[in-house]
Design a protein around this motif. Structure first.
Motif, PDB file in Angstrom:
ATOM      1  N   UNK A   1     -38.465   5.530  28.457  1.00  0.00           N
ATOM      2  CA  UNK A   1     -38.503   5.871  27.053  1.00  0.00           C
ATOM      3  C   UNK A   1     -39.923   5.745  26.511  1.00  0.00           C
ATOM      4  N   UNK A   2     -40.634   4.722  26.950  1.00  0.00           N
ATOM      5  CA  UNK A   2     -42.012   4.541  26.486  1.00  0.00           C
ATOM      6  C   UNK A   2     -42.897   5.694  26.939  1.00  0.00           C
ATOM      7  N   UNK A   3     -42.706   6.139  28.171  1.00  0.00           N
ATOM      8  CA  UNK A   3     -43.493   7.261  28.673  1.00  0.00           C
ATOM      9  C   UNK A   3     -43.210   8.535  27.880  1.00  0.00           C
ATOM     10  N   UNK A   4     -41.963   8.737  27.520  1.00  0.00           N
ATOM     11  CA  UNK A   4     -41.623   9.908  26.703  1.00  0.00           C
ATOM     12  C   UNK A   4     -42.299   9.829  25.342  1.00  0.00           C
TER      13      UNK A   4
ATOM     14  N   UNK B   1     -49.153  12.612  22.158  1.00  0.00           N
ATOM     15  CA  UNK B   1     -50.390  13.301  22.502  1.00  0.00           C
ATOM     16  C   UNK B   1     -50.134  14.806  22.526  1.00  0.00           C
ATOM     17  N   UNK B   2     -51.173  15.571  22.399  1.00  0.00           N
ATOM     18  CA  UNK B   2     -51.057  17.029  22.394  1.00  0.00           C
ATOM     19  C   UNK B   2     -51.220  17.557  23.820  1.00  0.00           C
ATOM     20  N   UNK B   3     -50.246  17.289  24.667  1.00  0.00           N
ATOM     21  CA  UNK B   3     -50.306  17.731  26.052  1.00  0.00           C
ATOM     22  C   UNK B   3     -50.022  19.214  26.161  1.00  0.00           C
TER      23      UNK B   3
ATOM     24  N   UNK C   1     -35.720  12.648  33.929  1.00  0.00           N
ATOM     25  CA  UNK C   1     -35.959  11.853  32.723  1.00  0.00           C
ATOM     26  C   UNK C   1     -34.700  11.324  32.052  1.00  0.00           C
ATOM     27  N   UNK C   2     -33.542  11.904  32.342  1.00  0.00           N
ATOM     28  CA  UNK C   2     -32.317  11.462  31.666  1.00  0.00           C
ATOM     29  C   UNK C   2     -31.528  10.444  32.475  1.00  0.00           C
ATOM     30  N   UNK C   3     -31.980  10.127  33.669  1.00  0.00           N
ATOM     31  CA  UNK C   3     -31.253   9.226  34.553  1.00  0.00           C
ATOM     32  C   UNK C   3     -31.100   7.848  33.913  1.00  0.00           C
TER      33      UNK C   3
ATOM     34  N   UNK D   1     -29.403  13.826  24.600  1.00  0.00           N
ATOM     35  CA  UNK D   1     -29.372  14.966  23.681  1.00  0.00           C
ATOM     36  C   UNK D   1     -30.601  14.975  22.783  1.00  0.00           C
ATOM     37  N   UNK D   2     -30.958  13.810  22.262  1.00  0.00           N
ATOM     38  CA  UNK D   2     -32.146  13.713  21.402  1.00  0.00           C
ATOM     39  C   UNK D   2     -33.420  14.067  22.169  1.00  0.00           C
ATOM     40  N   UNK D   3     -33.536  13.576  23.415  1.00  0.00           N
ATOM     41  CA  UNK D   3     -34.721  13.876  24.211  1.00  0.00           C
ATOM     42  C   UNK D   3     -34.840  15.363  24.489  1.00  0.00           C
TER      43      UNK D   3
END
Length: 62
Positions: free
Chosen positions: A1-4, A10-12, A20-22, A30-32
């Motif tokens: 979650x922190x990495x997300x 940042x403007x990647x 990522x949902x594991x 759903x939110x992600x």
């Protein structure tokens, strides 16, 4: 979650996501995906490896 969170602040130009949902609650997933869809709509390319293929492919519908 922190990495997300870091990636969204940042403007990647490219996001690389591996499962990522594991292990996350369905409502969080759903939110992600909603957030990634919006990010993709603003021009961020997303390369995602995901077990939920239906949700991952829906990202391209932004």
């Amino acid at each position: 979650m922190l990495d997300n969170a870091r990636g969204l602040m940042t403007r990647q130009r490219l996001r690389l996501l591996d499962e990522p949902s594991l292990g996350l609650a369905p409502i969080v997933v759903q939110d992600l995906f909603r957030t990634w869809r919006a990010s993709h709509g603003r021009g961020t390319a997303i390369l995602i490896v995901e077990q939920n293929a239906k949700a991952a492919l829906a990202l391209d519908e932004a």
